[in-house]
Design a protein around this motif. Structure first.
Motif, mmCIF file in Angstrom:
data_model
loop_
_atom_site.group_PDB
_atom_site.id
_atom_site.type_symbol
_atom_site.label_atom_id
_atom_site.label_comp_id
_atom_site.label_asym_id
_atom_site.label_seq_id
_atom_site.Cartn_x
_atom_site.Cartn_y
_atom_site.Cartn_z
ATOM 1 N N PHE A 40 74.343 -40.182 -60.554
ATOM 2 C CA PHE A 40 73.191 -39.285 -60.625
ATOM 3 C C PHE A 40 72.392 -39.475 -61.910
ATOM 4 O O PHE A 40 71.535 -38.660 -62.227
ATOM 5 C CB PHE A 40 73.660 -37.822 -60.539
ATOM 6 N N GLU A 41 72.649 -40.557 -62.653
ATOM 7 C CA GLU A 41 71.978 -40.785 -63.922
ATOM 8 C C GLU A 41 71.184 -42.082 -63.899
ATOM 9 O O GLU A 41 71.446 -42.984 -63.096
ATOM 10 C CB GLU A 41 73.005 -40.845 -65.069
ATOM 11 N N THR A 49 70.850 -40.583 -68.746
ATOM 12 C CA THR A 49 70.226 -39.273 -68.583
ATOM 13 C C THR A 49 70.234 -38.906 -67.110
ATOM 14 O O THR A 49 70.058 -39.767 -66.237
ATOM 15 C CB THR A 49 68.785 -39.284 -69.118
ATOM 16 N N VAL A 50 70.429 -37.602 -66.827
ATOM 17 C CA VAL A 50 70.386 -37.134 -65.437
ATOM 18 C C VAL A 50 69.006 -37.418 -64.865
ATOM 19 O O VAL A 50 67.974 -37.095 -65.478
ATOM 20 C CB VAL A 50 70.724 -35.634 -65.366
ATOM 21 N N THR A 53 66.271 -34.632 -64.507
ATOM 22 C CA THR A 53 65.613 -34.090 -65.705
ATOM 23 C C THR A 53 64.390 -34.890 -66.122
ATOM 24 O O THR A 53 63.538 -34.378 -66.840
ATOM 25 C CB THR A 53 66.616 -34.056 -66.870
#
Length: 491
Positions: A40-41, A49-50, A53
């Motif tokens: 999921f990054e 980083t996700v 976001t």
């Protein structure tokens, strides 16, 4: 104990073997894809980083066949999360973005191919689009200007890369691959490899031994431990450290990015310290010739402390500025410096963390290290010219001035030797084999020249060394060898 009937046992065995075979085939048939971050990054500004976001989509692998087939369907694949385990090999980044000359190709079997499109080749129009045909992978067309490297599972990881750009610039999206340096076959009989990987390290080892001999002579013999002698000892110790650090930088395949950075720091700091001490020696000799009342002692501790504060203080300050500039002021995408071993360094568009990707000191850091050396050379030339002019105007001078004159000649020759070696070091960065070979030769001759300048050329030093081997230790008075051997004629 009940016995299972033979047909039932046979059926049970068939079922167990079928389940095991099915499980084995399912496990082995799944293609392992190495992903740098979690599922999921994404890699945003060099950090995992996700994706939600930063309003980015997660990376899904796109497979290309060996013959150039697009969008090959591989339904049974699984992600292996984490960075590649490179061991002692280098780890570097490869970025693929719009109009880049790096192409990342993921094959259906999980292997990664890195294509380097050489845009300067004849017939290219400076556009990547002319290379993206279905036959550019394994077509065997010799007119296609590209280089390629293949990486198996475990030696790479891929992910989506997003760069913010900063100052309101648009996001730059692409792919990133963190790979281990491909192992190349080394032919030890090749003359180039012999010179770089065998002769050059041997010369470094001999240079350290020769410089250590000079340092021991000037440190052990009491009558040589005056201010100039202590400066010579310090300079030779700095050159020994620089030779050792440069020896580490030669064997690139036995180091990682952290050891490269540490070796570069030791190399440049010790070289800068040697030039600052040489500048201190030139200033001391220049000042003493301009002083009317000249008085020498064997070891003037207070003066040595003052010169130590100047040399090490300036060296430490410039080293701190260079490290700060390397980590915080260097622009993304700037080139890393190549070591004198002649190996190619991959240039990265950005860095993913504070220490990751710091293979070598950047060009900005090297500029901070080498700019003071250039000014020191100019100042030393001024010391040389003015002192020589003053000596030529002197008609009579005593024993102390005679010793200072010998120290001035020694300073001049050491200054010329170190400056020539430094100049060839800079020329070796131009990536011409001839200049690199000249740098290796100049570096190999530096230590023997210093041995000749500081020991063999000076009769009083050879006299002191011979007296030690003849078990006739020289007298140790507080006035030094210029008073002990005033009538010996050994200067």
């Amino acid at each position: 104990m009940l016995k299972m009937p033979t047909p039932t046992r046979a059926a049970f065995a068939i079922i167990v073997l079928s389940v095991i075979g099915f499980t084995h085939s399912t496990t082995t048939s799944s293609v392992r894809i190495n992903k740098c971050c979690e599922k999921f990054e994404v890699v945003y500004d060099g950090k995992c980083t996700v994706a939600a976001t930063v309003n980015a989509t997660i990376w899904k692998p796109e497979f290309i066949g060996r013959k150039g087939e697009r969008n090959v369907q591989v339904d049974n694949y699984r992600f292996v999360i984490g960075l590649p385990d490179c061991g002692t090999k280098q780890k570097f980044n490869i970025y693929e973005y719009h109009d880049s000359y790096d192409k990342l190709i993921l094959f259906p079997d999980g292997q990664l191919r890195h294509l380097i499109l050489r845009h300067h080749s004849p017939g290219s129009q400076g556009s990547v689009g002319s290379y993206l045909d279905e036959d550019y992978i394994d077509a065997g067309d010799t007119n296609v200007p590209l280089l390629q490297y293949d990486y198996v599972q475990g030696l790479y990881c891929m992910d989506r890369a997003i760069g913010s750009g900063g100052d309101g610039a648009e996001l730059m999206e692409g792919l990133i691959a963190k790979v281990c340096s491909p192992k190349e076959e080394i032919h030890w009989t090749d003359s180039d490899v012999m010179l770089r990987k065998i002769i050059n390290p041997i010369c470094h080892g001999l240079a350290m031994i020769i410089l250590l001999v000079v340092a021991i002579i000037y440190f052990v013999l009491p009558t040589l431990r005056d201010l100039v002698g202590n400066m010579v000892t310090t300079i030779t110790m700095c050159l020994i450290v620089s030779q050792a650090a440069d020896l580490v930088r030669i064997f690139t395949e036995f180091s990682n990015h952290v050891s490269f950075l540490i070796a570069d720091l030791f190399f440049y700091v010790s070289l800068l310290g040697a030039f600052f001490w040489l500048n201190a020696m030139g200033y001391y000799i220049w000042k003493m010739f301009r002083t009317r009342n000249v008085f020498l002692r064997v070891s003037d501790g207070r003066k040595y402390c003052w010169y130590s504060g100047y040399a090490w203080g300036c060296t430490g300050t410039m080293a701190a500025i260079a490290v700060f500039a390397h980590f915080f002021l260097d622009l993304p995408g700037s080139s890393n410096a190549s070591s004198n071993s002649g190996t190619e360094t991959v240039h990265h568009p950005g860095r993913e963390s504070f220490f990751e990707g710091q293979d070598n000191i950047s060009w900005l850091g090297i500029a901070v290290f080498f700019t003071p050396i250039a000014f020191i050379i100019i100042v030393n030339i001024f010391f040389f010219v003015t002192t020589l002019r003053f000596i030529n105007r002197m008609h009579t001078y005593g024993r102390i001035h005679h010793k200072l004159r010998c120290s001035f000649v020694m300073f001049t020759l050491i200054f010329a030797t170190m400056s020539i070696a430094w100049l060839f070091l800079i020329l070796s960065w131009l990536h011409f084999d001839g200049l690199l070979y000249m740098h290796i030769i100049a570096n190999a001759l530096q230590a023997p020249c210093i041995l000749y300048i500081c020991v063999l050329r000076q009769k009083h030093v050879t006299f002191l060394v011979k007296s030690c081997f003849r078990d006739q230790a020289p007298q140790t008075t507080e006035w030094g060898d210029e008073m002990t051997y005033m009538n010996g004629g050994d200067y």
